[in-house]
Design a protein around this motif. Structure first.
Motif, PDB file in Angstrom:
ATOM      1  N   TYR A  93      39.817  38.954  33.731  1.00  0.00           N
ATOM      2  CA  TYR A  93      40.720  37.941  34.276  1.00  0.00           C
ATOM      3  C   TYR A  93      39.923  36.839  34.975  1.00  0.00           C
ATOM      4  O   TYR A  93      38.903  37.106  35.612  1.00  0.00           O
ATOM      5  CB  TYR A  93      41.697  38.561  35.271  1.00  0.00           C
ATOM      6  N   ILE A  94      40.428  35.621  34.862  1.00  0.00           N
ATOM      7  CA  ILE A  94      39.805  34.466  35.514  1.00  0.00           C
ATOM      8  C   ILE A  94      40.820  33.799  36.425  1.00  0.00           C
ATOM      9  O   ILE A  94      41.999  33.648  36.064  1.00  0.00           O
ATOM     10  CB  ILE A  94      39.264  33.473  34.460  1.00  0.00           C
ATOM     11  N   GLY A 112      48.519  29.897  42.573  1.00  0.00           N
ATOM     12  CA  GLY A 112      47.277  30.304  41.935  1.00  0.00           C
ATOM     13  C   GLY A 112      47.469  31.675  41.322  1.00  0.00           C
ATOM     14  O   GLY A 112      48.169  32.532  41.873  1.00  0.00           O
ATOM     15  N   VAL A 113      46.850  31.917  40.166  1.00  0.00           N
ATOM     16  CA  VAL A 113      47.128  33.152  39.443  1.00  0.00           C
ATOM     17  C   VAL A 113      45.912  33.583  38.616  1.00  0.00           C
ATOM     18  O   VAL A 113      45.137  32.755  38.132  1.00  0.00           O
ATOM     19  CB  VAL A 113      48.368  32.967  38.532  1.00  0.00           C
ATOM     20  N   TRP A 114      45.760  34.899  38.473  1.00  0.00           N
ATOM     21  CA  TRP A 114      44.736  35.459  37.590  1.00  0.00           C
ATOM     22  C   TRP A 114      45.280  35.501  36.168  1.00  0.00           C
ATOM     23  O   TRP A 114      46.398  35.973  35.936  1.00  0.00           O
ATOM     24  CB  TRP A 114      44.371  36.883  38.022  1.00  0.00           C
ATOM     25  N   VAL A 115      44.509  35.018  35.211  1.00  0.00           N
ATOM     26  CA  VAL A 115      44.945  35.010  33.811  1.00  0.00           C
ATOM     27  C   VAL A 115      43.794  35.440  32.913  1.00  0.00           C
ATOM     28  O   VAL A 115      42.618  35.316  33.275  1.00  0.00           O
ATOM     29  CB  VAL A 115      45.454  33.619  33.375  1.00  0.00           C
ATOM     30  N   LEU A 116      44.153  35.924  31.731  1.00  0.00           N
ATOM     31  CA  LEU A 116      43.162  36.203  30.710  1.00  0.00           C
ATOM     32  C   LEU A 116      42.967  34.943  29.872  1.00  0.00           C
ATOM     33  O   LEU A 116      43.959  34.352  29.422  1.00  0.00           O
ATOM     34  CB  LEU A 116      43.618  37.362  29.812  1.00  0.00           C
ATOM     35  N   PRO A 117      41.746  34.512  29.652  1.00  0.00           N
ATOM     36  CA  PRO A 117      41.525  33.304  28.841  1.00  0.00           C
ATOM     37  C   PRO A 117      41.916  33.549  27.386  1.00  0.00           C
ATOM     38  O   PRO A 117      41.928  34.702  26.921  1.00  0.00           O
ATOM     39  CB  PRO A 117      40.016  33.057  28.989  1.00  0.00           C
ATOM     40  N   PRO A 118      42.231  32.498  26.649  1.00  0.00           N
ATOM     41  CA  PRO A 118      42.593  32.661  25.236  1.00  0.00           C
ATOM     42  C   PRO A 118      41.482  33.296  24.408  1.00  0.00           C
ATOM     43  O   PRO A 118      41.756  33.996  23.424  1.00  0.00           O
ATOM     44  CB  PRO A 118      42.868  31.228  24.770  1.00  0.00           C
ATOM     45  N   GLU A 119      40.233  33.047  24.792  1.00  0.00           N
ATOM     46  CA  GLU A 119      39.086  33.595  24.080  1.00  0.00           C
ATOM     47  C   GLU A 119      37.988  33.900  25.095  1.00  0.00           C
ATOM     48  O   GLU A 119      37.990  33.360  26.209  1.00  0.00           O
ATOM     49  CB  GLU A 119      38.552  32.597  23.039  1.00  0.00           C
ATOM     50  N   ILE A 120      37.025  34.733  24.700  1.00  0.00           N
ATOM     51  CA  ILE A 120      35.892  34.971  25.569  1.00  0.00           C
ATOM     52  C   ILE A 120      35.014  33.730  25.609  1.00  0.00           C
ATOM     53  O   ILE A 120      35.107  32.853  24.749  1.00  0.00           O
ATOM     54  CB  ILE A 120      35.070  36.195  25.108  1.00  0.00           C
ATOM     55  N   HIS A 258      52.591  31.727  47.334  1.00  0.00           N
ATOM     56  CA  HIS A 258      51.343  30.968  47.286  1.00  0.00           C
ATOM     57  C   HIS A 258      50.450  31.378  46.120  1.00  0.00           C
ATOM     58  O   HIS A 258      49.730  30.549  45.565  1.00  0.00           O
ATOM     59  CB  HIS A 258      50.568  31.138  48.598  1.00  0.00           C
ATOM     60  N   SER A 259      50.483  32.661  45.782  1.00  0.00           N
ATOM     61  CA  SER A 259      49.605  33.146  44.722  1.00  0.00           C
ATOM     62  C   SER A 259      50.259  34.336  44.030  1.00  0.00           C
ATOM     63  O   SER A 259      51.222  34.922  44.531  1.00  0.00           O
ATOM     64  CB  SER A 259      48.240  33.542  45.292  1.00  0.00           C
ATOM     65  N   MET A 260      49.684  34.697  42.855  1.00  0.00           N
ATOM     66  CA  MET A 260      50.212  35.826  42.092  1.00  0.00           C
ATOM     67  C   MET A 260      49.063  36.580  41.434  1.00  0.00           C
ATOM     68  O   MET A 260      47.998  36.020  41.158  1.00  0.00           O
ATOM     69  CB  MET A 260      51.212  35.341  41.040  1.00  0.00           C
ATOM     70  N   SER A 261      49.308  37.866  41.174  1.00  0.00           N
ATOM     71  CA  SER A 261      48.282  38.709  40.561  1.00  0.00           C
ATOM     72  C   SER A 261      48.079  38.369  39.093  1.00  0.00           C
ATOM     73  O   SER A 261      46.977  38.526  38.554  1.00  0.00           O
ATOM     74  CB  SER A 261      48.670  40.185  40.698  1.00  0.00           C
ATOM     75  N   ALA A 262      49.140  37.909  38.439  1.00  0.00           N
ATOM     76  CA  ALA A 262      49.117  37.532  37.024  1.00  0.00           C
ATOM     77  C   ALA A 262      50.443  36.835  36.742  1.00  0.00           C
ATOM     78  O   ALA A 262      51.391  36.949  37.537  1.00  0.00           O
ATOM     79  CB  ALA A 262      48.950  38.765  36.138  1.00  0.00           C
ATOM     80  N   PRO A 263      50.560  36.089  35.648  1.00  0.00           N
ATOM     81  CA  PRO A 263      51.854  35.483  35.325  1.00  0.00           C
ATOM     82  C   PRO A 263      52.940  36.559  35.213  1.00  0.00           C
ATOM     83  O   PRO A 263      52.821  37.519  34.451  1.00  0.00           O
ATOM     84  CB  PRO A 263      51.593  34.811  33.962  1.00  0.00           C
ATOM     85  N   GLY A 264      54.001  36.418  36.001  1.00  0.00           N
ATOM     86  CA  GLY A 264      55.065  37.416  36.029  1.00  0.00           C
ATOM     87  C   GLY A 264      54.715  38.651  36.824  1.00  0.00           C
ATOM     88  O   GLY A 264      55.463  39.639  36.799  1.00  0.00           O
ATOM     89  N   GLY A 284      52.031  41.037  34.301  1.00  0.00           N
ATOM     90  CA  GLY A 284      52.141  40.297  33.051  1.00  0.00           C
ATOM     91  C   GLY A 284      50.816  39.695  32.671  1.00  0.00           C
ATOM     92  O   GLY A 284      49.795  39.911  33.314  1.00  0.00           O
ATOM     93  N   GLY A 285      50.833  38.897  31.602  1.00  0.00           N
ATOM     94  CA  GLY A 285      49.626  38.200  31.177  1.00  0.00           C
ATOM     95  C   GLY A 285      48.572  39.138  30.653  1.00  0.00           C
ATOM     96  O   GLY A 285      47.387  38.863  30.729  1.00  0.00           O
TER      97      GLY A 285
END
Length: 290
Positions: A93-94, A112-120, A258-264, A284-285
């Protein structure tokens, strides 16, 4: 006669001595004056060199490309709120920092949220607002091989206005810099690179009365990189926050979320405390895709 000659020699010696002392005093004064002048000259030269370095550090001829603007507003976005970053939910996660978005004639906070990028091997360049004489334009964020120009906005957490300090990719794995990002004990691919950057400007837009910063050479190069659009999870994340009344600035100067662990995923307040509301316990995410 000899007495008068002796007295004349004494007076002559005294006169020469006094003259020498006066000359030496004047010389010391001149030397002191010269030292002061040299100090001032050296300081002026140093300041000039510093100014030239600053000018060449940024591209003073850069004209902001308005073609990437997707939203326009007539009023300035609010200052960026300060908040605690939640812990990274898992490896890969980034962190994407929070920002102000615009809807229904008001700004609302996208956490602000942690997400997985579309690609490495991709990094996130945050979006930014820019002021253009009579309106504020939003340049959306994007994924790319390096972090590019994001208006000099200090989003915190490794995005301090220029560059990126949150981590790096190595051999297909993301290495986390734990001096600026919070990660759990289950993530072992970490390192420590302490960053000493002081930037207390909380302005959320670039331009007059905001942040006066133009891209440097590396950031200009980043603008020519291939860009990957935000993932579907990121776009849904922004749209969903536009349905939360507590996120709008006119209703609530300090956003509720203010922030989230991941989308949803889990929601957190400004102090990093989990909020029991809505889908607060959902994660999520979890997939990488566009």
């Amino acid at each position: 006669m000899k007495k008068n000659e002796h007295r004349f020699q004494e007076e002559s010696f005294l006169t020469k001595a006094i003259t020498a002392l006066q000359t030496n005093h004047l010389l010391n004064e001149n030397l002191s004056c010269t030292r002061n002048v040299l100090k001032r000259m050296l300081m002026a030269v140093f300041l000039c060199l510093f100014a030239v370095t600053s000018v060449f550090g940024q591209d003073g001829n850069y004209q902001d490309d308005q073609s990437s603007i997707t939203v326009r507003a007539q009023q300035a976005p609010p200052p960026l709120p300060e908040y605690v970053q939640p812990q990274c939910p898992g490896d890969g996660y980034i962190w994407t920092p929070g920002y102000w978005s615009w809807r229904s004639n008001d700004y609302y906070w996208v956490p602000g949220v942690w997400v997985l990028p579309p690609e490495i091997n991709l990094l996130w360049t945050p979006g930014y607002w820019g002021f253009y004489d009579n309106f504020y334009g939003w340049h959306p964020g994007y994924w790319g091989p390096r972090v590019g120009y994001y208006g000099g906005i200090n989003y915190g957490f490794g995005y301090f206005g220029t560059g990126f300090y949150g981590g790096r990719w190595e051999g297909g794995h993301f290495m986390y810099n734990t001096s600026v990002w919070r990660v759990g004990k289950n993530i072992h691919n970490t390192y420590i690179n302490k960053v000493n950057i002081v930037n207390r400007n909380r302005s959320s837009f670039n331009g007059s009365a905001g942040v006066n910063y133009r891209p440097n050479k590396d950031e200009m190069g980043g603008m020519r990189d291939n860009r990957v659009s935000p993932s579907r999870e990121q776009m849904d994340h922004e749209q969903n926050m536009g349905n939360e009344r507590g996120q709008f600035h006119n209703n609530n100067p300090k956003p509720e979320i203010h922030s989230m662990s991941a989308p949803g995923g889990q929601r957190f307040d400004e102090r990093g405390r989990e909020m029991k509301m809505g889908g607060g316990m959902r994660m999520g995410g979890g997939r990488r895709g566009r």
